[in-house]
Design a protein around this motif. Structure first.
Motif, mmCIF file in Angstrom:
data_model
loop_
_atom_site.group_PDB
_atom_site.id
_atom_site.type_symbol
_atom_site.label_atom_id
_atom_site.label_comp_id
_atom_site.label_asym_id
_atom_site.label_seq_id
_atom_site.Cartn_x
_atom_site.Cartn_y
_atom_site.Cartn_z
ATOM 1 N N LEU A 199 -34.632 -16.383 -25.119
ATOM 2 C CA LEU A 199 -34.039 -17.980 -24.797
ATOM 3 C C LEU A 199 -35.149 -18.983 -24.379
ATOM 4 C CD1 LEU A 199 -31.340 -19.228 -23.062
ATOM 5 C CD2 LEU A 199 -32.191 -18.024 -20.970
ATOM 6 N N VAL A 200 -34.614 -20.609 -24.834
ATOM 7 C CA VAL A 200 -35.874 -21.251 -24.260
ATOM 8 C C VAL A 200 -35.209 -22.245 -23.933
ATOM 9 C CG1 VAL A 200 -35.830 -22.064 -26.904
ATOM 10 C CG2 VAL A 200 -37.839 -22.145 -24.502
ATOM 11 N N ARG A 201 -35.976 -23.228 -22.952
ATOM 12 C CA ARG A 201 -34.773 -24.086 -22.648
ATOM 13 C C ARG A 201 -35.675 -25.700 -23.093
ATOM 14 N NH1 ARG A 201 -33.703 -24.413 -17.397
ATOM 15 N NH2 ARG A 201 -33.676 -22.856 -16.232
ATOM 16 N N PRO A 202 -34.519 -26.345 -23.993
ATOM 17 C CA PRO A 202 -34.664 -27.396 -24.788
ATOM 18 C C PRO A 202 -35.826 -28.127 -24.586
ATOM 19 C CG PRO A 202 -32.488 -27.745 -24.252
ATOM 20 C CD PRO A 202 -33.130 -26.727 -22.506
ATOM 21 N N GLY A 203 -36.738 -28.672 -25.394
ATOM 22 C CA GLY A 203 -37.489 -28.709 -25.824
ATOM 23 C C GLY A 203 -38.881 -28.004 -25.692
ATOM 24 N N GLY A 204 -38.056 -27.025 -25.444
ATOM 25 C CA GLY A 204 -39.578 -25.350 -25.367
ATOM 26 C C GLY A 204 -39.850 -24.754 -26.990
ATOM 27 N N SER A 205 -40.757 -23.961 -26.628
ATOM 28 C CA SER A 205 -41.718 -23.672 -27.692
ATOM 29 C C SER A 205 -40.902 -21.950 -28.056
ATOM 30 C CB SER A 205 -43.241 -24.417 -28.096
ATOM 31 O OG SER A 205 -43.038 -25.395 -28.005
ATOM 32 N N LEU A 206 -40.982 -21.753 -29.367
ATOM 33 C CA LEU A 206 -40.893 -19.990 -29.831
ATOM 34 C C LEU A 206 -41.553 -19.332 -30.961
ATOM 35 C CD1 LEU A 206 -39.634 -18.470 -27.583
ATOM 36 C CD2 LEU A 206 -37.379 -18.230 -29.293
ATOM 37 N N ASN A 207 -42.361 -18.495 -30.769
ATOM 38 C CA ASN A 207 -42.926 -18.305 -31.848
ATOM 39 C C ASN A 207 -41.991 -16.752 -32.317
ATOM 40 O OD1 ASN A 207 -44.995 -16.613 -33.760
ATOM 41 N ND2 ASN A 207 -45.933 -18.879 -33.775
ATOM 42 N N LEU A 208 -42.130 -17.458 -34.123
ATOM 43 C CA LEU A 208 -41.141 -15.954 -34.623
ATOM 44 C C LEU A 208 -42.392 -15.411 -35.285
ATOM 45 C CD1 LEU A 208 -37.363 -17.126 -35.282
ATOM 46 C CD2 LEU A 208 -38.701 -16.418 -33.278
ATOM 47 N N PHE A 242 -34.355 -17.728 -42.956
ATOM 48 C CA PHE A 242 -33.480 -18.975 -42.252
ATOM 49 C C PHE A 242 -32.748 -18.024 -41.084
ATOM 50 C CE2 PHE A 242 -32.558 -19.360 -46.888
ATOM 51 C CZ PHE A 242 -33.964 -18.413 -47.695
ATOM 52 N N ARG A 243 -31.880 -19.347 -40.620
ATOM 53 C CA ARG A 243 -30.835 -18.746 -39.608
ATOM 54 C C ARG A 243 -29.244 -18.916 -39.928
ATOM 55 N NH1 ARG A 243 -32.674 -24.117 -36.272
ATOM 56 N NH2 ARG A 243 -31.248 -25.929 -38.079
ATOM 57 N N GLN A 244 -28.827 -17.919 -39.163
ATOM 58 C CA GLN A 244 -27.280 -19.103 -39.166
ATOM 59 C C GLN A 244 -26.447 -18.459 -37.742
ATOM 60 O OE1 GLN A 244 -25.247 -15.096 -41.096
ATOM 61 N NE2 GLN A 244 -23.990 -16.238 -41.807
ATOM 62 N N THR A 245 -25.426 -19.365 -37.981
ATOM 63 C CA THR A 245 -24.501 -19.258 -36.154
ATOM 64 C C THR A 245 -22.988 -18.907 -36.639
ATOM 65 O OG1 THR A 245 -24.058 -21.642 -37.185
ATOM 66 C CG2 THR A 245 -26.094 -21.426 -35.735
ATOM 67 N N PRO A 246 -22.688 -18.144 -36.136
ATOM 68 C CA PRO A 246 -21.319 -17.918 -36.467
ATOM 69 C C PRO A 246 -20.007 -19.138 -36.910
ATOM 70 C CG PRO A 246 -21.895 -17.006 -33.946
ATOM 71 C CD PRO A 246 -22.500 -18.098 -34.329
ATOM 72 N N GLY A 247 -20.124 -18.380 -37.880
ATOM 73 C CA GLY A 247 -18.678 -18.934 -38.300
ATOM 74 C C GLY A 247 -19.482 -20.198 -39.602
ATOM 75 N N THR A 267 -30.102 -22.543 -32.057
ATOM 76 C CA THR A 267 -29.355 -21.828 -31.554
ATOM 77 C C THR A 267 -28.903 -21.084 -32.704
ATOM 78 O OG1 THR A 267 -29.132 -22.380 -29.502
ATOM 79 C CG2 THR A 267 -27.558 -20.105 -29.427
ATOM 80 N N ALA A 268 -29.359 -19.677 -33.013
ATOM 81 C CA ALA A 268 -29.682 -19.302 -34.225
ATOM 82 C C ALA A 268 -29.960 -17.578 -34.236
ATOM 83 C CB ALA A 268 -29.467 -19.718 -35.569
ATOM 84 N N VAL A 269 -29.000 -17.013 -34.953
ATOM 85 C CA VAL A 269 -29.783 -15.783 -35.717
ATOM 86 C C VAL A 269 -31.127 -15.997 -36.318
ATOM 87 C CG1 VAL A 269 -29.821 -13.256 -36.774
ATOM 88 C CG2 VAL A 269 -28.265 -14.053 -34.507
ATOM 89 N N THR A 283 -33.225 -11.894 -35.548
ATOM 90 C CA THR A 283 -33.875 -11.813 -34.214
ATOM 91 C C THR A 283 -33.016 -13.334 -33.709
ATOM 92 O OG1 THR A 283 -35.305 -11.810 -33.201
ATOM 93 C CG2 THR A 283 -35.537 -13.535 -35.076
ATOM 94 N N LEU A 284 -32.471 -13.138 -32.653
ATOM 95 C CA LEU A 284 -30.883 -14.998 -31.554
ATOM 96 C C LEU A 284 -32.525 -15.376 -30.840
ATOM 97 C CD1 LEU A 284 -28.877 -15.757 -30.887
ATOM 98 C CD2 LEU A 284 -28.843 -14.440 -29.086
ATOM 99 N N VAL A 285 -32.274 -16.490 -31.370
ATOM 100 C CA VAL A 285 -32.833 -18.025 -30.496
ATOM 101 C C VAL A 285 -31.917 -18.406 -30.056
ATOM 102 C CG1 VAL A 285 -34.306 -19.468 -30.428
ATOM 103 C CG2 VAL A 285 -35.164 -18.258 -32.342
ATOM 104 N N THR A 286 -32.121 -18.590 -28.677
ATOM 105 C CA THR A 286 -30.662 -19.319 -27.749
ATOM 106 C C THR A 286 -31.514 -20.269 -26.935
ATOM 107 O OG1 THR A 286 -29.969 -17.390 -27.346
ATOM 108 C CG2 THR A 286 -29.436 -19.345 -25.965
ATOM 109 N N VAL A 287 -30.895 -21.917 -27.672
ATOM 110 C CA VAL A 287 -31.524 -22.893 -26.674
ATOM 111 C C VAL A 287 -30.906 -23.831 -25.857
ATOM 112 C CG1 VAL A 287 -32.954 -25.281 -27.044
ATOM 113 C CG2 VAL A 287 -33.821 -23.101 -28.796
ATOM 114 N N SER A 288 -31.467 -23.548 -24.340
ATOM 115 C CA SER A 288 -30.085 -23.447 -23.644
ATOM 116 C C SER A 288 -30.606 -24.459 -22.209
ATOM 117 C CB SER A 288 -28.912 -22.773 -23.509
ATOM 118 O OG SER A 288 -28.088 -23.227 -22.843
#
Length: 123
Positions: free
Chosen positions: A10-19, A36-41, A90-92, A117-122
């Protein structure tokens, strides 16, 4: 070939993450790694790719200038540095691999897949 993705969270908007994606079982250096990434639907979509031998890179337009893909020979890993993250990121996220050196963005072009791996930006 086995791929192991990690680094989501989980990361805030504007933040960074390393996969990171660990690669094992490979006997050749002539292959491409992709994220790649995927969101529901929605369909799984290409994010970035790198040719292991040449180091050529490719990015989806939506992440250009914000994400950076790289490889580490010694650790046999491929990383995706994600900066200036947006809620729509935000996606897997999945890492994947295909034979050859041509950078392709089609899901069906890739044979081996790691778990997501789930990435959530919120906020």
């Amino acid at each position: 070939v086995q791929l192991q993705a990690s680094g989501g969270g989980l990361v805030r908007p504007g933040g960074s993450l390393n996969l990171s994606c660990g690669v094992s079982g490979r006997t050749s250096t002539n292959y491409v790694m992709g994220w790649f990434r995927q969101t529901p639907g929605k369909e799984r979509e290409f994010v970035a790719g790198i040719s292991w031998r040449e180091g050529s890179k490719s990015y989806a337009d939506s992440v250009k200038g914000r994400f950076a893909i790289s490889r580490d020979y010694l650790k046999d890993t491929v990383s995706l540095q994600m900066n200036s993250l947006k809620p729509e990121d935000t996606a897997v996220y999945y890492c994947a691999s295909r034979e050859g050196r041509l950078l392709r963005s089609g899901v069906r072009e890739y044979i081996w897949w790691g778990q997501g791996t789930l990435v959530t930006v919120s906020s």
